[in-house]
Design an enzyme around this catalytic site. Structure first.
Site, PDB file in Angstrom:
ATOM      1  N   LYS A 150       0.866  -1.188   0.000  1.00 26.75           N
ATOM      2  CA  LYS A 150       0.000   0.000   0.000  1.00 26.75           C
ATOM      3  C   LYS A 150       0.898   1.232   0.000  1.00 26.75           C
ATOM      4  CE  LYS A 150      -1.529   2.878   2.987  1.00 26.75           C
ATOM      5  NZ  LYS A 150      -1.542   4.091   2.143  1.00 26.75           N
TER       6      LYS A 150
ATOM      7  N   GLU B 253       9.925   1.286  10.887  1.00 23.37           N
ATOM      8  CA  GLU B 253      10.932   2.356  10.723  1.00 23.37           C
ATOM      9  C   GLU B 253      10.169   3.665  10.857  1.00 23.37           C
ATOM     10  OE1 GLU B 253      14.098   2.097  10.428  1.00 23.37           O
ATOM     11  OE2 GLU B 253      14.220  -0.054  10.083  1.00 23.37           O
TER      12      GLU B 253
ATOM     13  N   CYS C  62      13.461  11.463   6.862  1.00 23.00           N
ATOM     14  CA  CYS C  62      13.518  10.924   8.224  1.00 23.00           C
ATOM     15  C   CYS C  62      14.885  11.227   8.842  1.00 23.00           C
ATOM     16  CB  CYS C  62      13.267   9.427   8.208  1.00 23.00           C
ATOM     17  SG  CYS C  62      14.333   8.576   7.049  1.00 23.00           S
TER      18      CYS C  62
ATOM     19  N   GLU D  80       9.476  16.022  15.937  1.00 21.78           N
ATOM     20  CA  GLU D  80       9.787  15.975  14.501  1.00 21.78           C
ATOM     21  C   GLU D  80       8.876  16.972  13.763  1.00 21.78           C
ATOM     22  OE1 GLU D  80       8.730  12.447  12.137  1.00 21.78           O
ATOM     23  OE2 GLU D  80      10.716  12.568  11.219  1.00 21.78           O
TER      24      GLU D  80
HETATM   25  P1  NAD Z   1       2.531   8.392   8.015  1.00 20.04           P
HETATM   26  O1  NAD Z   1       2.837   7.676   9.275  1.00 20.04           O
HETATM   27  O2  NAD Z   1       1.483   9.452   8.047  1.00 20.04           O
HETATM   28  O3  NAD Z   1       2.062   7.357   6.888  1.00 20.04           O
HETATM   29  C1  NAD Z   1       2.862   6.262   6.517  1.00 20.04           C
HETATM   30  C2  NAD Z   1       1.990   5.212   5.850  1.00 20.04           C
HETATM   31  O4  NAD Z   1       1.089   4.677   6.826  1.00 20.04           O
HETATM   32  C3  NAD Z   1       1.124   5.746   4.707  1.00 20.04           C
HETATM   33  O5  NAD Z   1       1.078   4.813   3.661  1.00 20.04           O
HETATM   34  C4  NAD Z   1      -0.238   5.876   5.370  1.00 20.04           C
HETATM   35  O6  NAD Z   1      -1.309   5.799   4.467  1.00 20.04           O
HETATM   36  C5  NAD Z   1      -0.231   4.691   6.313  1.00 20.04           C
HETATM   37  N1  NAD Z   1      -1.180   4.799   7.448  1.00 20.04           N
HETATM   38  C6  NAD Z   1      -1.655   5.924   8.020  1.00 20.04           C
HETATM   39  N2  NAD Z   1      -2.511   5.600   9.022  1.00 20.04           N
HETATM   40  C7  NAD Z   1      -2.567   4.245   9.077  1.00 20.04           C
HETATM   41  C8  NAD Z   1      -3.264   3.309   9.902  1.00 20.04           C
HETATM   42  N3  NAD Z   1      -4.081   3.701  10.863  1.00 20.04           N
HETATM   43  N4  NAD Z   1      -3.073   1.988   9.676  1.00 20.04           N
HETATM   44  C9  NAD Z   1      -2.230   1.561   8.706  1.00 20.04           C
HETATM   45  N5  NAD Z   1      -1.547   2.406   7.894  1.00 20.04           N
HETATM   46  C10 NAD Z   1      -1.706   3.731   8.076  1.00 20.04           C
HETATM   47  O7  NAD Z   1       3.928   8.974   7.476  1.00 20.04           O
HETATM   48  P2  NAD Z   1       4.226   9.872   6.208  1.00 20.04           P
HETATM   49  O8  NAD Z   1       3.702  11.257   6.430  1.00 20.04           O
HETATM   50  O9  NAD Z   1       3.838   9.172   4.965  1.00 20.04           O
HETATM   51  O10 NAD Z   1       5.832   9.897   6.241  1.00 20.04           O
HETATM   52  C11 NAD Z   1       6.550  10.750   7.083  1.00 20.04           C
HETATM   53  C12 NAD Z   1       7.027  10.017   8.319  1.00 20.04           C
HETATM   54  O11 NAD Z   1       7.763   8.859   7.944  1.00 20.04           O
HETATM   55  C13 NAD Z   1       8.006  10.858   9.139  1.00 20.04           C
HETATM   56  O12 NAD Z   1       7.733  10.669  10.496  1.00 20.04           O
HETATM   57  C14 NAD Z   1       9.362  10.272   8.779  1.00 20.04           C
HETATM   58  O13 NAD Z   1      10.374  10.471   9.740  1.00 20.04           O
HETATM   59  C15 NAD Z   1       9.020   8.830   8.618  1.00 20.04           C
HETATM   60  N6  NAD Z   1      10.006   8.129   7.808  1.00 20.04           N
HETATM   61  C16 NAD Z   1      10.833   7.243   8.429  1.00 20.04           C
HETATM   62  C17 NAD Z   1      11.826   6.595   7.713  1.00 20.04           C
HETATM   63  C18 NAD Z   1      12.749   5.615   8.389  1.00 20.04           C
HETATM   64  O14 NAD Z   1      13.360   4.807   7.686  1.00 20.04           O
HETATM   65  N7  NAD Z   1      12.887   5.634   9.700  1.00 20.04           N
HETATM   66  C19 NAD Z   1      11.953   6.836   6.345  1.00 20.04           C
HETATM   67  C20 NAD Z   1      11.077   7.741   5.732  1.00 20.04           C
HETATM   68  C21 NAD Z   1      10.096   8.386   6.473  1.00 20.04           C
END
Ligand code: NAD
Length: 502
Positions: free
Chosen positions: A182, A257, A291, A393
């Site tokens: 997804k 992650e 991130c 963050e």
């Molecule tokens: P997000 O947590 O809002 O969403 C991530 C994914 O989770 C999306 O596909 C979203 O649709 C899905 N999601 C949202 N709610 C959900 C639920 N209730 N159940 C299942 N899936 C759900 O994050 P984002 O805005 O897409 O990305 C930014 C975040 O990601 C930042 O916090 C960043 O630090 C982190 N990030 C971490 C890494 C790493 O490797 N540590 C890498 C890239 C981004």
């Protein structure tokens, strides 16, 4: 210049069992260019649990065949996919800039990361090593091997829309699993491009499936599905905790992650010009939405004033604009919610007694910028470790400068947040560099380089609230996507008992 890879189709579909199929809901989510929202990049499925049910069912069935395909044969398909990705690199990078805004040189890097990962993991198809060892009894053989797990549900964020899916899809496939991915709502196109390349290379129908849609619909359905045996999630810590809890309730293997609050430490003996380049790139690259973004800079008090003024001067000169314009330094943020959240944090910082905002802090709306979500690069000085802008963050072009007395104080500040992804030190003193490397609690550490820039053959991931102990990249990623099986062969032909027979 190359043309975008995606055909102009009004509506994209889900990819299930090797076919492009419309979502059962008949509903779609618009994907618009965040640099200019007048441009529609595409419409992608707003799928529901029904679509997940179909995709997981297919993936579960196909697993029984795919797990039996020898790993070197699986890897051959990945090598072919690598070639396709190389041919389409520029077009895929353009698509990515259109859908998520980061500048072209960075989206080229994102696609390149997927290419590197493809070749690296393809090579692992011939190295899924187990080991043999001596057994406790005579005429008994002991060994262990990696086994595939089953259907993997992959949930990815929007900021590295090809690299991060590649970190998950490729090791999952080479280990013999099947996948339902997804992608993030804001950036499905790059994941589609990646999956299309794999499918064209010969990944059999049903092995790799996409169900696009919202986290609360599609993500939730994947987490709840009993046939999904493993979930690999990258995203915010807030959502990651929900994912972890749901996986625990259904006994899934779960790799998380999550967020970061990364730090660059600058000692008084550092090459300040070099450190400045590192901070600019770390804080404002991908518009601060990595991130691993450097959102805290801890500077030795002897050079803090000088460095802060160098930083603010350069930050003011950065050119905002669409990422497809080669002159742009900083692209837009991803969407309206993100720009509002970032500006809220700017207000929080401004309300702090001591912190001073040296530049930025506003939405940029001059000329055509008003059609996108542009936030000026922002620098706060005199920030103290407890302040919210130094703890939480922000995920935008906002950097906080804090002062330290010495290295121990810098390390204390570096470790004083809940996250633990990436950290860096600028110093000419190797003793101090090694001391910091050992004592800073992050999964990634840099010396005289910024907090960003991962190589696929090294483990990637964070400590504390950034992760749950797994690592992507490196051969370590194979530990997420395979399970160990211990095998004992007794060829003595008689009953033998070990001291403790469990
Ligand atoms: P997000 O947590 O809002 O969403 C991530 C994914 O989770 C999306 O596909 C979203 O649709 C899905 N999601 C949202 N709610 C959900 C639920 N209730 N159940 C299942 N899936 C759900 O994050 P984002 O805005 O897409 O990305 C930014 C975040 O990601 C930042 O916090 C960043 O630090 C982190 N990030 C971490 C890494 C790493 O490797 N540590 C890498 C890239 C981004």
């Amino acid at each position: 210049m190359a043309k975008p890879a995606a055909k102009v189709r009004p509506e994209h579909s889900n990819y299930i069992a090797g076919e492009w199929v419309a979502p059962r809901s008949g509903s779609y989510i618009e994907n618009r260019n965040p640099a200019d929202t007048r441009e529609l990049v595409g419409r992608f499925p707003a799928s529901t649990a029904e679509d997940v049910e179909q995709a997981v069912g297919v993936a579960a069935e196909t697993f029984q065949k795919w797990r039996k395909v020898p790993a070197p044969r699986r890897a051959e398909i990945l090598f072919k996919a690598g070639e396709i990705l190389i041919q389409r690199k520029e077009a895929f990078a353009i698509d990515m800039t259109r859908e998520m805004g980061k500048v072209l040189k960075e989206t080229r890097g994102d696609v390149q990361e997927a290419i590197d990962m493809t070749y690296f993991i393809a090579g692992e198809g011939r190295r899924l090593h187990g080991y043999t060892t001596k057994a406790e009894l005579p005429n008994k053989y002991a060994m262990c091997s990696r086994e595939p797990i089953g259907v993997c549900g992959l949930i990815t964020p929007w900021n590295f829309p090809m690299a991060i899916p590649s970190w998950k899809i490729l090791p999952a496939l080479v280990c013999g699993n099947t996948v339902v991915i997804k992608p993030a709502e804001d950036t499905p196109l790059s994941t589609y491009n990646f999956v299309s390349a794999l499918s064209e290379a010969g990944i059999p129908p049903g092995v790799l499936n996409i169900v696009a849609g919202r986290g609360v619909e599609v993500g939730k359905a994947l987490l709840a599905h009993e046939k999904v045996r493993l979930v690999s999630f990258t995203g915010s810590t807030e959502v990651g905790r929900i994912v972890g809890q749901s996986c625990a309730a259904t006994d899934k293997i779960c790799s998380l992650e999550m967020g970061g609050k990364n730090v660059i430490m600058i000692m008084e003996d550092a090459d300040l010009d070099l450190a400045l380049e590192g901070v600019l790139w770390g804080a404002f690259g991908t518009t601060g939405q990595r991130c691993t973004a450097a959102s805290r800079v801890v500077v030795h008090r002897k050079v803090a004033k000088k460095f802060t003024s160098m930083l603010a001067n350069r930050a003011k000169q950065l050119r905002l604009g669409p990422g497809l314009n080669e002159k742009t330094d900083v692209g837009p943020v991803i969407n309206k919610d993100a720009s509002e959240k970032i500006l809220e944090y700017v207000e929080i910082g401004r309300r702090e007694d001591k912190a001073k905002m040296l530049c930025g802090g506003r939405r940029a709306e001059k000329g055509d910028l008003k059609y996108g979500f542009f936030v000026e690069p922002t620098v706060f000085s005199d920030v103290e470790p407890h302040m919210r802008i130094a703890q939480e963050e922000i995920f935008g072009p906002v950097v906080s400068v804090l002062e330290c007395r010495d290295l121990d104080h810098a390390i204390e500040i570096a470790n004083g947040v809940k996250f633990g992804l990436s950290a860096s030190i600028y110093t000419r003193d190797t003793n101090r560099a090694f001391h910091a490397m050992e004592d800073v609690q992050t999964g990634i550490f840099y010396v005289n380089a910024s907090t960003i820039g991962a190589e696929v053959h090294l483990p990637f991931g964070g400590t504390k609230s950034t992760g749950n102990g797994h690592r992507e990249g490196g051969t370590q990623v194979l530990d997420i996507f395979s399970e160990w099986k211990a095998v004992y062969v007794d060829y003595s032909g008689k009953l033998q008992r070990a001291q403790i027979d469990t």
